[in-house]
Design a protein around this motif. Structure first.
Motif, PDB file in Angstrom:
ATOM      1  N   ARG A 176      49.875  37.540  61.181  1.00 45.18           N
ATOM      2  CA  ARG A 176      49.671  37.391  59.732  1.00 45.18           C
ATOM      3  C   ARG A 176      50.179  36.036  59.254  1.00 45.18           C
ATOM      4  O   ARG A 176      51.094  35.448  59.836  1.00 45.18           O
ATOM      5  CB  ARG A 176      50.398  38.518  58.987  1.00 45.18           C
ATOM      6  CG  ARG A 176      51.910  38.402  58.962  1.00 45.18           C
ATOM      7  CD  ARG A 176      52.520  39.394  58.000  1.00 45.18           C
ATOM      8  NE  ARG A 176      53.984  39.364  58.067  1.00 45.18           N
ATOM      9  CZ  ARG A 176      54.736  38.497  57.390  1.00 45.18           C
ATOM     10  NH1 ARG A 176      54.169  37.590  56.619  1.00 45.18           N
ATOM     11  NH2 ARG A 176      56.060  38.535  57.480  1.00 45.18           N
ATOM     12  N   PRO A 177      49.605  35.517  58.152  1.00 39.90           N
ATOM     13  CA  PRO A 177      50.110  34.266  57.562  1.00 39.90           C
ATOM     14  C   PRO A 177      51.517  34.455  57.003  1.00 39.90           C
ATOM     15  O   PRO A 177      51.942  35.583  56.723  1.00 39.90           O
ATOM     16  CB  PRO A 177      49.093  33.979  56.448  1.00 39.90           C
ATOM     17  CG  PRO A 177      47.886  34.779  56.791  1.00 39.90           C
ATOM     18  CD  PRO A 177      48.378  35.992  57.516  1.00 39.90           C
ATOM     19  N   GLN A 178      52.208  33.345  56.815  1.00 39.82           N
ATOM     20  CA  GLN A 178      53.593  33.406  56.366  1.00 39.82           C
ATOM     21  C   GLN A 178      53.692  34.024  54.972  1.00 39.82           C
ATOM     22  O   GLN A 178      54.469  34.934  54.738  1.00 39.82           O
ATOM     23  CB  GLN A 178      54.205  32.009  56.361  1.00 39.82           C
ATOM     24  CG  GLN A 178      55.679  31.974  56.036  1.00 39.82           C
ATOM     25  CD  GLN A 178      56.548  32.361  57.215  1.00 39.82           C
ATOM     26  OE1 GLN A 178      56.058  32.482  58.328  1.00 39.82           O
ATOM     27  NE2 GLN A 178      57.825  32.569  56.985  1.00 39.82           N
ATOM     28  N   GLY A 179      52.887  33.516  54.008  1.00 40.58           N
ATOM     29  CA  GLY A 179      52.901  34.063  52.662  1.00 40.58           C
ATOM     30  C   GLY A 179      54.259  33.916  51.988  1.00 40.58           C
ATOM     31  O   GLY A 179      54.996  32.958  52.209  1.00 40.58           O
ATOM     32  N   TYR A 203      47.084  40.336  52.304  1.00 37.78           N
ATOM     33  CA  TYR A 203      47.098  39.805  53.664  1.00 37.78           C
ATOM     34  C   TYR A 203      47.728  38.416  53.727  1.00 37.78           C
ATOM     35  O   TYR A 203      48.559  38.140  54.597  1.00 37.78           O
ATOM     36  CB  TYR A 203      45.675  39.761  54.219  1.00 37.78           C
ATOM     37  CG  TYR A 203      45.598  39.192  55.618  1.00 37.78           C
ATOM     38  CD1 TYR A 203      46.041  39.943  56.715  1.00 37.78           C
ATOM     39  CD2 TYR A 203      45.121  37.906  55.855  1.00 37.78           C
ATOM     40  CE1 TYR A 203      45.990  39.420  57.996  1.00 37.78           C
ATOM     41  CE2 TYR A 203      45.070  37.388  57.126  1.00 37.78           C
ATOM     42  CZ  TYR A 203      45.509  38.143  58.192  1.00 37.78           C
ATOM     43  OH  TYR A 203      45.468  37.627  59.465  1.00 37.78           O
ATOM     44  N   TYR A 204      47.330  37.529  52.812  1.00 34.67           N
ATOM     45  CA  TYR A 204      47.783  36.141  52.882  1.00 34.67           C
ATOM     46  C   TYR A 204      49.109  35.904  52.170  1.00 34.67           C
ATOM     47  O   TYR A 204      49.804  34.936  52.484  1.00 34.67           O
ATOM     48  CB  TYR A 204      46.718  35.215  52.283  1.00 34.67           C
ATOM     49  CG  TYR A 204      45.523  35.028  53.172  1.00 34.67           C
ATOM     50  CD1 TYR A 204      45.581  34.167  54.266  1.00 34.67           C
ATOM     51  CD2 TYR A 204      44.354  35.720  52.941  1.00 34.67           C
ATOM     52  CE1 TYR A 204      44.486  34.000  55.098  1.00 34.67           C
ATOM     53  CE2 TYR A 204      43.245  35.558  53.770  1.00 34.67           C
ATOM     54  CZ  TYR A 204      43.322  34.695  54.848  1.00 34.67           C
ATOM     55  OH  TYR A 204      42.248  34.537  55.676  1.00 34.67           O
ATOM     56  N   GLU A 205      49.475  36.735  51.216  1.00 35.75           N
ATOM     57  CA  GLU A 205      50.694  36.518  50.441  1.00 35.75           C
ATOM     58  C   GLU A 205      51.488  37.817  50.363  1.00 35.75           C
ATOM     59  O   GLU A 205      51.592  38.430  49.296  1.00 35.75           O
ATOM     60  CB  GLU A 205      50.343  36.006  49.031  1.00 35.75           C
ATOM     61  CG  GLU A 205      49.552  34.719  49.039  1.00 35.75           C
ATOM     62  CD  GLU A 205      49.165  34.286  47.632  1.00 35.75           C
ATOM     63  OE1 GLU A 205      49.686  34.899  46.678  1.00 35.75           O
ATOM     64  OE2 GLU A 205      48.350  33.372  47.497  1.00 35.75           O
ATOM     65  N   LYS A 206      52.005  38.241  51.511  1.00 34.73           N
ATOM     66  CA  LYS A 206      52.825  39.452  51.511  1.00 34.73           C
ATOM     67  C   LYS A 206      53.976  39.296  50.520  1.00 34.73           C
ATOM     68  O   LYS A 206      54.653  38.265  50.519  1.00 34.73           O
ATOM     69  CB  LYS A 206      53.403  39.708  52.909  1.00 34.73           C
ATOM     70  CG  LYS A 206      52.450  40.386  53.891  1.00 34.73           C
ATOM     71  CD  LYS A 206      52.303  41.846  53.558  1.00 34.73           C
ATOM     72  CE  LYS A 206      51.422  42.557  54.587  1.00 34.73           C
ATOM     73  NZ  LYS A 206      52.132  42.781  55.827  1.00 34.73           N
ATOM     74  N   LYS A 211      42.932  40.522  49.780  1.00 43.64           N
ATOM     75  CA  LYS A 211      43.165  39.189  50.337  1.00 43.64           C
ATOM     76  C   LYS A 211      44.568  38.697  50.013  1.00 43.64           C
ATOM     77  O   LYS A 211      45.250  38.100  50.867  1.00 43.64           O
ATOM     78  CB  LYS A 211      42.115  38.229  49.777  1.00 43.64           C
ATOM     79  CG  LYS A 211      42.151  36.846  50.396  1.00 43.64           C
ATOM     80  CD  LYS A 211      41.023  35.982  49.849  1.00 43.64           C
ATOM     81  CE  LYS A 211      41.067  34.596  50.475  1.00 43.64           C
ATOM     82  NZ  LYS A 211      39.961  33.750  49.948  1.00 43.64           N
TER      83      LYS A 211
END
Length: 305
Positions: free
Chosen positions: A83-86, A291-294, A288
């Motif tokens: 997963r992205p860092q977010g 996923y990208y900005e937990k 979205k």
């Protein structure tokens, strides 16, 4: 329906115990499969090695993959790793802990299979009968190298005409079976000693870091489950609202066919759970963002936002 929901909630709240049970069942299944398997060595010089080692190592690979597939945390670990860092940092200690836990459970059934095959001795006897030094056995004297190789390849086949009256067949079989059983017991002893050392030396290391890794590993798993449940609930409510709007737009056709219309207050249930989500683009945008900005693991910050 309530009974199935109770069972599902039990599996969710006791996922670690359930996975231990599944790994135990895979280990028992590996023993049962081996005992039911009809082992027949081809008794040919090159094919013996391929067949014996294949039976010893290919089923453990399949059992290992089954252990990874059945373990839900393997997918959770990959998602956390990729997963992205977010807004939330990734903790490599948690990922390592999850990977270690997954691998330990997935290796139980393959190790049991290998140990059982070694203690039985048939696979190793079939695989390495052609590699035995013929000078150690008197029954292979005064024969050419090609004949010795062919005779040694037929050692696992006691019903073969060439080996039926050979006095050294039992000696070779006993020799290879002893090596196989010695190797099996040695592996089992090494694993028991390793487990003992890990169990007793673990308190000597940083227990706080271990507790943190275990806690956040469980958190990631539970968070994913709750997110999926919430998505299912939102999907149900969103579909319900879309269907109600469709039937309201078809009011005239419904009246012509004398269908009963929903009451004015019907469909308001769960309105607050939709949180203003009115179209597909908003749903896609929220997924979205998840996923990208937990969101950060800080309830106060989330409340302030």
């Amino acid at each position: 329906m309530d009974r199935f929901r109770t069972i599902f909630q039990y599996f969710q709240s006791n996922s670690e115990s359930v996975m231990n049970g599944i790994c135990g069942l895979l280990a028992l299944a590996s023993i049962k499969m081996y005992t039911c398997f009809d082992f027949s060595c081809p008794c040919l010089p090159w094919y013996n090695t391929v067949y014996g080692l294949g039976i010893m190592f290919i089923p453990p690979i399949a059992l290992f993959l089954c252990g990874l597939i059945l373990n839900r945390q393997s997918l959770v670990m990959l998602e956390e790793w990729r997963r992205p860092q977010g807004h939330r940092k990734k903790d490599l200690a948690v990922i390592r802990y999850m990977c270690s836990s997954i691998m330990q459970r997935a290796m139980i059934a393959p190790v049991v299979w290998i140990i059982v095959t070694l203690l039985d001795g048939k696979c190793l006897t079939c695989a390495f009968s052609s590699s035995v030094d013929p000078e150690k056995f008197v029954g292979f004297a005064n024969t050419s190298l090609a004949q010795v190789r062919q005779l040694l390849a037929k050692v696992p086949c006691k019903d073969d005409e060439l080996m039926r009256n050979n006095t050294s067949r039992k000696a070779v079989t006993r020799y290879l079976r002893c090596w196989s059983q010695a190797l099996g017991w040695s592996i089992l002893l090494i694993l028991i000693i390793a487990a003992f050392l890990v169990r007793w030396l673990r308190p000597c290391f940083n227990q706080a870091a271990l507790l943190q890794a275990r806690h956040w590993s469980n958190y990631i798993d539970i968070e994913q489950k709750i997110f999926e449940e919430t998505c299912c609930e939102h999907s149900r409510l969103f579909a319900h609202k879309c269907i109600l709007h469709f039937f309201k737009s078809m009011r005239e056709e419904i009246k012509l066919h004398s269908f009963s219309l929903p009451e004015a207050g019907e469909g308001a249930e769960g309105e607050d759970l939709l949180r203003g989500i009115t179209d597909q683009d908003q749903v896609n945008k929220l997924l979205k963002m998840w996923y990208y900005e937990k969101p950060p693991l800080d309830v106060c910050q989330v409340t302030q936002r």
